[in-house]
Structures are given as C-alpha cells and as structure tokens.
Design a protein around this motif. Structure first.
Motif, PDB file in Angstrom:
ATOM      1  N   ASN A  34       0.854  -1.183   0.000  1.00 16.68           N
ATOM      2  CA  ASN A  34       0.000   0.000   0.000  1.00 16.68           C
ATOM      3  C   ASN A  34       0.895   1.241   0.000  1.00 16.68           C
ATOM      4  O   ASN A  34       2.119   1.150  -0.076  1.00 16.68           O
ATOM      5  CB  ASN A  34      -0.983  -0.027   1.180  1.00 16.68           C
ATOM      6  N   GLU A  35       0.282   2.427   0.078  1.00 13.84           N
ATOM      7  CA  GLU A  35       1.078   3.659   0.007  1.00 13.84           C
ATOM      8  C   GLU A  35       2.073   3.749   1.161  1.00 13.84           C
ATOM      9  O   GLU A  35       3.212   4.186   0.980  1.00 13.84           O
ATOM     10  CB  GLU A  35       0.145   4.882   0.011  1.00 13.84           C
ATOM     11  N   ARG A  36       1.650   3.358   2.344  1.00 16.46           N
ATOM     12  CA  ARG A  36       2.562   3.367   3.486  1.00 16.46           C
ATOM     13  C   ARG A  36       3.729   2.404   3.257  1.00 16.46           C
ATOM     14  O   ARG A  36       4.878   2.718   3.559  1.00 16.46           O
ATOM     15  CB  ARG A  36       1.799   3.000   4.756  1.00 16.46           C
ATOM     16  N   GLY A  37       3.418   1.232   2.692  1.00 17.12           N
ATOM     17  CA  GLY A  37       4.457   0.250   2.417  1.00 17.12           C
ATOM     18  C   GLY A  37       5.473   0.750   1.404  1.00 17.12           C
ATOM     19  O   GLY A  37       6.679   0.487   1.534  1.00 17.12           O
ATOM     20  N   LEU A  38       5.016   1.471   0.386  1.00 20.37           N
ATOM     21  CA  LEU A  38       5.928   2.031  -0.601  1.00 20.37           C
ATOM     22  C   LEU A  38       6.861   3.061   0.034  1.00 20.37           C
ATOM     23  O   LEU A  38       8.055   3.109  -0.266  1.00 20.37           O
ATOM     24  CB  LEU A  38       5.136   2.673  -1.749  1.00 20.37           C
ATOM     25  N   GLU A  39       6.309   3.885   0.946  1.00 21.60           N
ATOM     26  CA  GLU A  39       7.144   4.863   1.639  1.00 21.60           C
ATOM     27  C   GLU A  39       8.137   4.174   2.574  1.00 21.60           C
ATOM     28  O   GLU A  39       9.289   4.576   2.683  1.00 21.60           O
ATOM     29  CB  GLU A  39       6.261   5.838   2.415  1.00 21.60           C
ATOM     30  N   GLN A  40       7.679   3.110   3.236  1.00 23.71           N
ATOM     31  CA  GLN A  40       8.591   2.344   4.091  1.00 23.71           C
ATOM     32  C   GLN A  40       9.748   1.768   3.280  1.00 23.71           C
ATOM     33  O   GLN A  40      10.908   1.788   3.721  1.00 23.71           O
ATOM     34  CB  GLN A  40       7.834   1.210   4.787  1.00 23.71           C
ATOM     35  N   ALA A  41       9.444   1.257   2.094  1.00 22.59           N
ATOM     36  CA  ALA A  41      10.485   0.692   1.237  1.00 22.59           C
ATOM     37  C   ALA A  41      11.495   1.761   0.844  1.00 22.59           C
ATOM     38  O   ALA A  41      12.712   1.525   0.836  1.00 22.59           O
ATOM     39  CB  ALA A  41       9.860   0.065  -0.008  1.00 22.59           C
ATOM     40  N   ARG A  42      11.004   2.947   0.535  1.00 25.67           N
ATOM     41  CA  ARG A  42      11.893   4.027   0.118  1.00 25.67           C
ATOM     42  C   ARG A  42      12.793   4.460   1.268  1.00 25.67           C
ATOM     43  O   ARG A  42      13.994   4.696   1.086  1.00 25.67           O
ATOM     44  CB  ARG A  42      11.067   5.206  -0.410  1.00 25.67           C
ATOM     45  N   ARG A  43      12.232   4.572   2.454  1.00 24.39           N
ATOM     46  CA  ARG A  43      13.030   4.969   3.618  1.00 24.39           C
ATOM     47  C   ARG A  43      14.079   3.897   3.949  1.00 24.39           C
ATOM     48  O   ARG A  43      15.213   4.229   4.321  1.00 24.39           O
ATOM     49  CB  ARG A  43      12.111   5.214   4.817  1.00 24.39           C
ATOM     50  N   THR A  44      13.685   2.650   3.807  1.00 23.62           N
ATOM     51  CA  THR A  44      14.643   1.562   4.063  1.00 23.62           C
ATOM     52  C   THR A  44      15.795   1.616   3.072  1.00 23.62           C
ATOM     53  O   THR A  44      16.963   1.432   3.440  1.00 23.62           O
ATOM     54  CB  THR A  44      13.935   0.203   3.977  1.00 23.62           C
ATOM     55  N   ALA A  45      15.484   1.893   1.817  1.00 26.20           N
ATOM     56  CA  ALA A  45      16.518   1.990   0.784  1.00 26.20           C
ATOM     57  C   ALA A  45      17.528   3.078   1.122  1.00 26.20           C
ATOM     58  O   ALA A  45      18.745   2.877   0.997  1.00 26.20           O
ATOM     59  CB  ALA A  45      15.866   2.268  -0.568  1.00 26.20           C
ATOM     60  N   HIS A  46      17.048   4.236   1.544  1.00 26.15           N
ATOM     61  CA  HIS A  46      17.941   5.339   1.925  1.00 26.15           C
ATOM     62  C   HIS A  46      18.796   4.942   3.128  1.00 26.15           C
ATOM     63  O   HIS A  46      20.007   5.175   3.153  1.00 26.15           O
ATOM     64  CB  HIS A  46      17.117   6.580   2.270  1.00 26.15           C
TER      65      HIS A  46
END
Length: 233
Positions: A34-46
């Motif tokens: 979901n949208e929260r999951g996509l943001e979590q993935a992006r933060r994890t990548a950084h």
C-alpha cells in the motif's frame, strides 16, 4: 561455508500491505504494497545506503519484490529473486483473518495456534508445515550466504521467514511461542559463518518514523552520498 569470510545478512521484511492492516493471511498470494508500504520501502533503501550492500536477494512475491527493487535501485546494486524466500503457504486459510479461521474451523485453528511443527494449515492440509517451511527458507538463506561469501547481502522476505531466521540464529525451537517483533520494513542483522547464523541486531525500525519529513533525493545527503561514492561497482 568452508573456512572463508563471514557474510553480513541484512534481513528486511517487506513493507506494509492492505492485508497486513486487516490482519489477513497473505501466505503465497500476491498482494501489493500500500502507500505506506511504498514509503517504508523508500526509507529503508535510503537508510541501508550507509551499509554499502553488495546485492539484494528477494522473495519473488510482489510485496517483497517491490521493497527489494526500491533498495536495489537506490543503492545501484543487483537484485536477485529466490522462491526459497517466499512466505509460508497457508493453503485454504490464505485470504482469511485469524478470526475467520477460528470461527470456521476451531479445531484446525487450535492446532495451528499451538505451533505443532508438523501441522499443515488449510482445510485439507494443503498448506506448508512449520518443519517444511523452516527447512526451505533456512536452506535458501544458507545457500545465498555461501554464494555471496564475505559480502553484505540484503534479504527481503516475509514475517514468517524473519521468524525462522530469528529461531535459527538464537536456537529457539519451532514450537516455542513467538515473543519477538516482526514489523514491516524492519531491519534485522545477522552474520553467517562456518558455525551458522548469529544474531547481531533485531527489528530496527528507527528509519520508519513516518511523522518525520518525507525523504527526497537530497535527504541524508552526506551519509548517503558518501556511502554510494565508496562503492566500486
């Protein structure tokens, strides 16, 4: 592993999905982030850029792949898929909540919740037993660690896989109750040597404060830039 270097394993559970929010059993069904999951993935990548990972190896299910792709793309590293890292199959229980399972099949639900290692979930036992699931995902993890000996490997998988890794590293039996956290997009750190898996850190969610300003390409500019500049590939 023979007598070579230790492999650093950074095990990440996939980001949040709508079914996570509903406490619905996903198993091996393909549910997107979901949208929260996509943001979590992006933060994890950084966040992982400072670890200078060498490769990402992911379950081939969509929610794990999307999380892994964010990490691989941002860190400019290869992404490999491995079906051995898939979530446990819950057979006919997949798509239901725990409450729905307990209401429809109370006896099966009770046996499932008892963590009987040989119980295969589903109406006809068409799911995967804990014993079979544990063997599959630990074999995959060890194989990946040996293939990338001495490297830093990000493993992206599922809550059940994270649970198996915790048990393997801490020597907790399969039928013991779970008392540790398995949060979406949490970072879990292990080492693999000739002695097996060792725990380094568990369920780090410090990068997931979604109340903090949204990360953009300039966020954490100095550490991220330094980490990427240190790469040679």
């Amino acid at each position: 592993m023979s007598h070579g270097e230790a492999t650093r394993l950074i095990a990440v559970r996939h980001g949040e999905t709508a079914w996570n929010v509903e406490a619905r059993l996903q198993g091996q069904l393909d549910i997107p982030l979901n949208e929260r999951g996509l943001e979590q993935a992006r933060r994890t990548a950084h966040w992982l850029a400072e670890d200078c990972p060498d490769v990402v190896v992911s379950s081939d299910l969509a929610r794990a792949q999307a999380t892994a792709q964010a990490i691989a793309s941002f860190n400019r590293i290869p992404l490999e898929l491995d079906a051995g890292l898939r979530e446990r199959s819950f057979g006919g229980f997949q798509g239901m909540t725990h409450t729905e399972v307990s209401e429809r099949w109370p006896e099966l639900s009770a046996r499932w919740k008892s963590r009987d290692p040989e119980f295969a979930p589903g109406m006809n036992g068409d799911g995967e037993s804990l014993t079979a699931f544990y063997a599959r995902c630990i074999e995959a993890t060890l194989r990946i660690a040996e293939r990338h000996e001495g490297k830093t490997v990000v493993l992206v998988a599922h809550g059940g896989v994270m649970d198996c890794l915790y048990r393997a590293a801490t020597r907790v039996p399969l039928d013991a109750p779970r008392i540790w956290q398995l949060d979406n997009a949490a970072i879990n750190r292990l080492l693999h040597t000739s002695s097996g898996l060792t725990m380094v850190g568990w369920n780090d969610t410090s990068h997931l404060d979604l109340n903090a300003p949204t990360l953009d390409e300039s966020a954490d500019k100095m550490p991220v830039a330094a980490a990427l500049a240190a790469r040679t590939d």
